[in-house]
Motif scaffolding. Structure first.
Motif, PDB file in Angstrom:
ATOM      1  N   SER A   1       0.795  -1.403   0.191  1.00 11.83           N
ATOM      2  CA  SER A   1       0.042  -0.054  -0.120  1.00 11.83           C
ATOM      3  C   SER A   1       0.864   1.320   0.044  1.00 11.83           C
ATOM      4  N   ALA A   2       2.019   1.164   0.174  1.00  8.64           N
ATOM      5  CA  ALA A   2       3.101   2.315   0.143  1.00  8.64           C
ATOM      6  C   ALA A   2       3.038   2.790  -1.163  1.00  8.64           C
ATOM      7  N   PRO A   3       3.146   4.217  -1.390  1.00 13.01           N
ATOM      8  CA  PRO A   3       3.085   5.004  -2.798  1.00 13.01           C
ATOM      9  C   PRO A   3       4.211   4.322  -3.580  1.00 13.01           C
ATOM     10  N   LYS A   4       3.776   4.387  -4.817  1.00 14.10           N
ATOM     11  CA  LYS A   4       4.491   3.767  -6.035  1.00 14.10           C
ATOM     12  C   LYS A   4       6.163   4.335  -5.760  1.00 14.10           C
ATOM     13  N   THR A   5       6.226   5.636  -5.620  1.00 10.11           N
ATOM     14  CA  THR A   5       7.381   6.220  -5.776  1.00 10.11           C
ATOM     15  C   THR A   5       8.552   5.580  -4.707  1.00 10.11           C
ATOM     16  N   CYS A   6       7.876   5.016  -3.545  1.00 10.26           N
ATOM     17  CA  CYS A   6       8.658   4.394  -2.508  1.00 10.26           C
ATOM     18  C   CYS A   6       9.472   3.335  -3.268  1.00 10.26           C
ATOM     19  N   PHE A   7       9.018   2.854  -4.349  1.00 14.20           N
ATOM     20  CA  PHE A   7       9.815   1.660  -4.990  1.00 14.20           C
ATOM     21  C   PHE A   7      10.406   2.152  -6.277  1.00 14.20           C
ATOM     22  N   THR A   8       9.881   3.053  -6.889  1.00 16.16           N
ATOM     23  CA  THR A   8      10.533   3.576  -8.039  1.00 16.16           C
ATOM     24  C   THR A   8      11.401   4.671  -8.067  1.00 16.16           C
TER      25      THR A   8
END
Length: 460
Positions: A164-171
């Motif tokens: 559920s973390a924002p996508k930018t946390c991964f990208t």
């Protein structure tokens, strides 16, 4: 010119994804540093018959065709490092050019589509697809970053396993337009799979002289810092009963030694692991405990690399003032200007340091000051090892942001910290000069933070 102003701050399979969780603390220091994939039991029928390999050289070492080992640090990114390492090696072998490509961009490109958009890691097939459709960047155009999930970083309120973390946390946001103007067309690069067959792997390394990406299980009890790794039924049973002690990993086979009966491989745990970042794994481990396909890369046509150099980050100003408040807390005000920061992680920290008055020096420096460490009891109470405060900034795509005291939490050392018994005693000790050491860093490719400037301000 892009600028960032920091103004008056009051301071194949899941196995190959290396993405599921941080390994627990152990005597092996890398068990506390590296994120692996969830353990997935692998078992294979033996295909090793050394009597069929007598025509081959006793030793094959392809490490000279490779680029230097890198460090994935505290992120589940091993497959990005293995694919980039494989491609860098193919460019060096086929084109005679040594390049340093961006794992950070491959992470972004692979997550444009597919199932890994909101989780750490990926698989080799998705990485290759992202490379061919989205291209590649040089490391200098978008450098590797530390995990955003650590305390005090942009996604510190989430766990790396939280989808559920924002996508930018991964990208990690996206590269800016200036970087994207230097995009490398990777459609001429081929990555091909071969079935897992131990004899075929050895013969491929000897005759084709190309490294191979391989997925492998890691039991940290059998992966010492010397790089001489192992795996057997005992280690396998440990993983089956305590899978948190183990995990999946992606490495690059770079040769073999018939006499020692081992493969050599390039790892992504930095140059301090193994022998300059390289390790060994026995023939029997690959023969019995690997059952996935392997990959090799070729560059049959010219790959056009960008001309010139990417703009380097530039610190224009970094002024620091400290303010002692009536309640014993200390606020740190910073006035800073930094150019060319887009896509890079900037880190500002302030530590309490001490210097003995017996040490003759006009100004404190890293060589004659000591970080103030908390006692064991104080560490348990505060969750900190030192008296410190920090903040992290990751500029967005166009690198035009402003941060000031009205938009961000204050950079301040609390009254509670300065009221701790050992700190209170130190502040009243006339034998020491006390300073706040405030530093601005930029995160670099080797998973460390490069100091841009450091300022010492006295604590009264």
């Amino acid at each position: 010119m892009n600028k960032m102003f920091i103004a008056a701050i009051a301071f194949t399979s899941i196995l190959a994804s290396c993405s599921q969780g941080k390994a627990p603390v152990a005597a092996n220091e890398y068990k506390n540093k590296i994120v692996l994939g969830a353990y997935s039991d692998m078992f294979s029928y033996s295909t090793l018959d050394e009597s069929q390999l007598t025509d081959l050289p006793k030793l094959v070492d392809l490490s000279a065709d490779m680029t230097p080992a890198k460090n994935q640090a505290d992120r589940g990114t091993c497959t990005f490092f293995s694919v980039i390492g494989l491609v860098e090696g193919a460019i060096k072998k086929d084109l005679g050019k040594e390049v340093n490509l961006s794992e950070e961009y491959l992470n972004y490109a692979a997550k444009k589509s597919g199932p890994y958009q909101q989780m750490e890691g990926s698989i080799v097939e998705d990485n290759v697809r992202g490379m061919r459709t989205q291209g590649l960047l040089l490391e200098e155009d978008w450098s590797y970053q530390a995990s955003w999930f650590e305390k005090g970083r942009p996604c510190g309120d989430y766990k790396a396993s939280d989808r559920s973390a924002p996508k930018t946390c991964f990208t990690h946001n996206k590269p800016n337009k200036k970087a994207m103007s230097r995009l490398i067309d990777a459609r001429g690069i081929t990555v091909t799979s071969i079935p897992k067959d131990t004899n075929a792997i050895i013969r491929f390394l000897a005759e084709k002289k190309r490294p191979l990406i391989m997925s492998v299980n890691v039991n940290f009890n059998a992966w010492p810092n010397t790089g001489e790794t192992d795996f057997n039924e005992e280690y396998r049973n440990e993983c089956l009963t305590t899978p948190s002690d183990c995990g999946g990993h992606s490495i690059i086979l770079t040769g073999y030694d018939m006499e020692k009966r081992v493969f050599m491989f390039k790892n992504s745990w930095g140059k301090d692991w193994g022998k300059n970042g390289y390790g060994t794994i026995p023939f029997d481990v690959v023969d019995v405990y690997v059952n996935e396909v392997l990959y090799y890369a070729e560059v049959p046509s010219e790959v056009k690399l960008p001309e010139g150099k990417s703009p380097e980050i530039k610190l224009q100003k970094f002024d620091v003032e400290t303010y002692a408040n009536e309640d014993k807390s200390i606020s740190i005000a910073i006035d800073s200007e930094v150019d060319e920061t887009s896509g890079k992680m900037l880190y500002i920290s302030s530590y309490l340091v001490k210097k003995s008055k017996n040490y003759v020096a006009e100004l404190p420096s890293d060589g004659n000051t000591e970080l103030v460490r908390l006692s064991v009891d104080e560490k348990e109470a505060t969750g900190e090892d030192y008296v410190r405060v920090s903040t992290v900034t990751v500029p967005k795509e166009e690198n035009q942001i402003a941060i000031n005291s009205t938009e961000t939490a204050g950079l301040a050392l609390t009254a509670e910290m300065f009221s701790l018994p050992s700190i209170d005693a130190l502040l009243g000790n006339p034998d020491y000069d006390k300073f706040l050491r405030t530093t601005i860093y930029v995160h670099t490719d080797d998973s460390t933070f490069k100091v841009l400037k450091r300022v010492y301000t006295p604590v009264q």
